[in-house]
Design an enzyme around this catalytic site. Structure first.
Site, mmCIF file in Angstrom:
data_model
loop_
_atom_site.group_PDB
_atom_site.id
_atom_site.type_symbol
_atom_site.label_atom_id
_atom_site.label_comp_id
_atom_site.label_asym_id
_atom_site.label_seq_id
_atom_site.Cartn_x
_atom_site.Cartn_y
_atom_site.Cartn_z
ATOM 1 N N GLN A 188 48.780 92.559 46.817
ATOM 2 C CA GLN A 188 47.701 93.386 47.378
ATOM 3 C C GLN A 188 46.398 92.609 47.576
ATOM 4 O OE1 GLN A 188 48.050 96.567 48.507
ATOM 5 N NE2 GLN A 188 50.186 96.050 48.098
ATOM 6 N N ASN A 203 53.419 85.123 31.402
ATOM 7 C CA ASN A 203 52.402 84.448 32.223
ATOM 8 C C ASN A 203 52.126 83.033 31.740
ATOM 9 O OD1 ASN A 203 51.651 86.129 34.480
ATOM 10 N ND2 ASN A 203 51.189 87.652 32.915
ATOM 11 N N ASP A 219 33.470 91.461 37.771
ATOM 12 C CA ASP A 219 32.694 92.138 36.722
ATOM 13 C C ASP A 219 31.192 91.973 36.991
ATOM 14 O OD1 ASP A 219 35.133 92.665 35.038
ATOM 15 O OD2 ASP A 219 35.182 90.488 35.188
ATOM 16 N N ALA A 271 51.966 87.551 48.739
ATOM 17 C CA ALA A 271 52.459 88.789 49.354
ATOM 18 C C ALA A 271 51.921 90.017 48.619
ATOM 19 C CB ALA A 271 53.986 88.813 49.362
ATOM 20 N N HIS A 328 37.420 88.270 30.985
ATOM 21 C CA HIS A 328 37.682 89.333 31.958
ATOM 22 C C HIS A 328 38.567 90.380 31.282
ATOM 23 C CE1 HIS A 328 38.646 91.648 35.405
ATOM 24 N NE2 HIS A 328 39.923 91.422 35.247
HETATM 25 P P1 NAX Z 1 50.266 92.543 43.142
HETATM 26 O O1 NAX Z 1 51.304 92.929 42.134
HETATM 27 O O2 NAX Z 1 50.064 93.362 44.364
HETATM 28 O O3 NAX Z 1 50.544 91.037 43.620
HETATM 29 C C1 NAX Z 1 50.882 90.019 42.751
HETATM 30 C C2 NAX Z 1 51.837 89.126 43.489
HETATM 31 O O4 NAX Z 1 52.079 87.984 42.667
HETATM 32 C C3 NAX Z 1 53.205 89.766 43.757
HETATM 33 O O5 NAX Z 1 53.481 89.690 45.149
HETATM 34 C C4 NAX Z 1 54.159 88.921 42.932
HETATM 35 O O6 NAX Z 1 55.435 88.761 43.559
HETATM 36 C C5 NAX Z 1 53.413 87.600 42.864
HETATM 37 N N1 NAX Z 1 53.842 86.729 41.778
HETATM 38 C C6 NAX Z 1 54.233 87.079 40.524
HETATM 39 N N2 NAX Z 1 54.613 85.986 39.843
HETATM 40 C C7 NAX Z 1 54.430 84.930 40.665
HETATM 41 C C8 NAX Z 1 54.649 83.533 40.535
HETATM 42 N N3 NAX Z 1 55.182 83.021 39.417
HETATM 43 N N4 NAX Z 1 54.371 82.739 41.588
HETATM 44 C C9 NAX Z 1 53.872 83.243 42.730
HETATM 45 N N5 NAX Z 1 53.664 84.566 42.922
HETATM 46 C C10 NAX Z 1 53.932 85.396 41.889
HETATM 47 O O7 NAX Z 1 48.912 92.412 42.305
HETATM 48 P P2 NAX Z 1 47.409 92.328 42.847
HETATM 49 O O8 NAX Z 1 46.825 93.698 42.911
HETATM 50 O O9 NAX Z 1 47.367 91.467 44.046
HETATM 51 O O10 NAX Z 1 46.715 91.598 41.597
HETATM 52 C C11 NAX Z 1 47.002 90.235 41.315
HETATM 53 C C12 NAX Z 1 46.490 89.852 39.940
HETATM 54 O O11 NAX Z 1 45.062 89.960 39.900
HETATM 55 C C13 NAX Z 1 46.996 90.732 38.799
HETATM 56 O O12 NAX Z 1 47.363 89.905 37.712
HETATM 57 C C14 NAX Z 1 45.773 91.551 38.426
HETATM 58 O O13 NAX Z 1 45.827 91.990 37.071
HETATM 59 C C15 NAX Z 1 44.692 90.549 38.662
HETATM 60 N N6 NAX Z 1 43.310 91.050 38.807
HETATM 61 C C16 NAX Z 1 42.325 90.268 38.305
HETATM 62 C C17 NAX Z 1 41.002 90.591 38.446
HETATM 63 C C18 NAX Z 1 39.918 89.722 37.915
HETATM 64 O O14 NAX Z 1 38.755 90.131 38.009
HETATM 65 N N7 NAX Z 1 40.182 88.541 37.359
HETATM 66 C C19 NAX Z 1 40.599 91.880 39.097
HETATM 67 C C20 NAX Z 1 41.652 92.418 39.997
HETATM 68 C C21 NAX Z 1 43.054 92.294 39.483
HETATM 69 O O15 NAX Z 1 43.306 93.337 38.587
#
Ligand code: NAX
Length: 286
Positions: free
Chosen positions: A15, A104, A158, A13, A186
């Site tokens: 972004q 985490n 990246d 759910a 990362h």
């Molecule tokens: P959002 O906060 O919009 O979405 C994260 C979703 O994960 C939320 O809906 C939350 O309820 C859900 N969630 C949290 N704990 C959970 C669990 N135990 N089980 C299932 N769902 C859970 O973040 P968003 O912008 O979608 O980013 C998601 C993740 O990607 C973040 O950790 C962000 O830091 C990471 N990213 C990683 C990148 C990479 O290159 N590796 C780049 C983009 C991004 O920053």
């Protein structure tokens, strides 16, 4: 008719998933291969997730053979062929890095155990949620019955940022660039490396000069995520979903002949990296 494969997405759910899911049902990962979706969220976001599932149904995609919402990882990952672990706890007010790692670690050890119990033995798992390299390591360590190479973390964003910035500097399309590398983590400690990169077949460093590379480019790639937040007011979403699809598509279908991409994988000790660490390397997939 091909038998549907099962794709699971955590943080469904959120972004990034909101971009990723609609690209999946458009066929950008698997072409005409049908699939089912298992979407995972925390219990407090299940209602929002059901709204996302309604929209997916409303796309009437011929590829989507069913979508289910779960708050239990084992149910979401049951018989999964492909898993995107996007969900993670972001850093909240007053939270130190150590607190973030601990929260985490709990999430990814539970998800690793669930994958171990329920996913297909040849499942491919991509960890996007941060800290992605560490989360992938934790999930892998909690899935002792799955091969370690089934777990990867995303540094493709990246890598794409490096390619995009180099292409922009040279006034060429990104398709003119080959053989960029992102090494390491990362995070801002990553090392974007142009020493093998080419632009239209010419060495990239001859095109852009070592001064620009060392004094501007490396820091620009390392800081690009923060720069997007500063300018856009929100973190990278569309580019992150695009990178997740690119990473998984190359993993499933292979990298183009003679080319590599960047992926964080379990180190086998190559290049002096401690075995077992999840580290970004140039990776060819045949
Ligand atoms: P959002 O906060 O919009 O979405 C994260 C979703 O994960 C939320 O809906 C939350 O309820 C859900 N969630 C949290 N704990 C959970 C669990 N135990 N089980 C299932 N769902 C859970 O973040 P968003 O912008 O979608 O980013 C998601 C993740 O990607 C973040 O950790 C962000 O830091 C990471 N990213 C990683 C990148 C990479 O290159 N590796 C780049 C983009 C991004 O920053």
């Amino acid at each position: 008719m091909k038998t549907p494969v099962h794709i699971a997405v955590s943080g469904a759910a959120g972004q990034i998933s909101y971009s990723l899911l609609f690209r999946l049902i458009g066929g950008e990962l698997l072409g005409d291969q049908p699939f089912t979706l298992g979407l995972l969220e925390v219990p407090q976001s299940i209602e929002a997730l059901e709204g996302v599932a309604m929209e997916l149904t409303d796309c009437a995609s011929p590829l989507l053979h069913g979508v289910a919402c779960h708050s239990d990882p084992e149910a979401a990952f049951a018989d999964a062929d492909v898993v995107f672990l996007v969900g993670a706890r972001p850093r909240g007010p007053g939270m130190e890095r150590q607190d973030l790692l601990e929260v985490n670690a709990g999430i990814f050890s539970a998800q690793g155990k669930a994958l171990n119990a329920a996913a297909k033995r040849n499942v491919k798992v991509l960890v996007v949620g941060n800290p992605a390299n560490t989360n992938a390591l934790i999930a892998r360590c909690n899935a002792p019955d799955l091969p370690p190479e089934n777990f990867t973390a995303m540094t493709r964003l990246d890598h794409n940022r490096a390619v995009g910035l180099l292409a922009e500097r040279c006034g060429r399309p990104a398709g003119a660039i080959r053989q960029a590398i992102v090494w390491g983590n990362h995070s801002t400690t990553q090392y974007p490396d142009l020493s093998h990169a080419t632009v239209d077949g010419r060495p990239a460093l001859d095109c852009v000069g070592r001064d620009w590379y060392e004094q501007e480019f490396i820091a620009a790639v390392q800081q690009r995520g923060a720069e997007v937040i500063r300018v856009r007011g929100k973190s990278s979403v569309g580019s992150a979903a695009n990178a997740a699809i690119g990473h998984m598509r190359d993993w499933l279908s292979g990298t183009p002949a003679g080319e590599w991409t960047s992926m964080a994988v379990s180190s086998d000790g190559s290049y002096g990296i401690e075995p077992g660490l999840v580290y970004s390397y140039p990776v060819e997939i045949h």
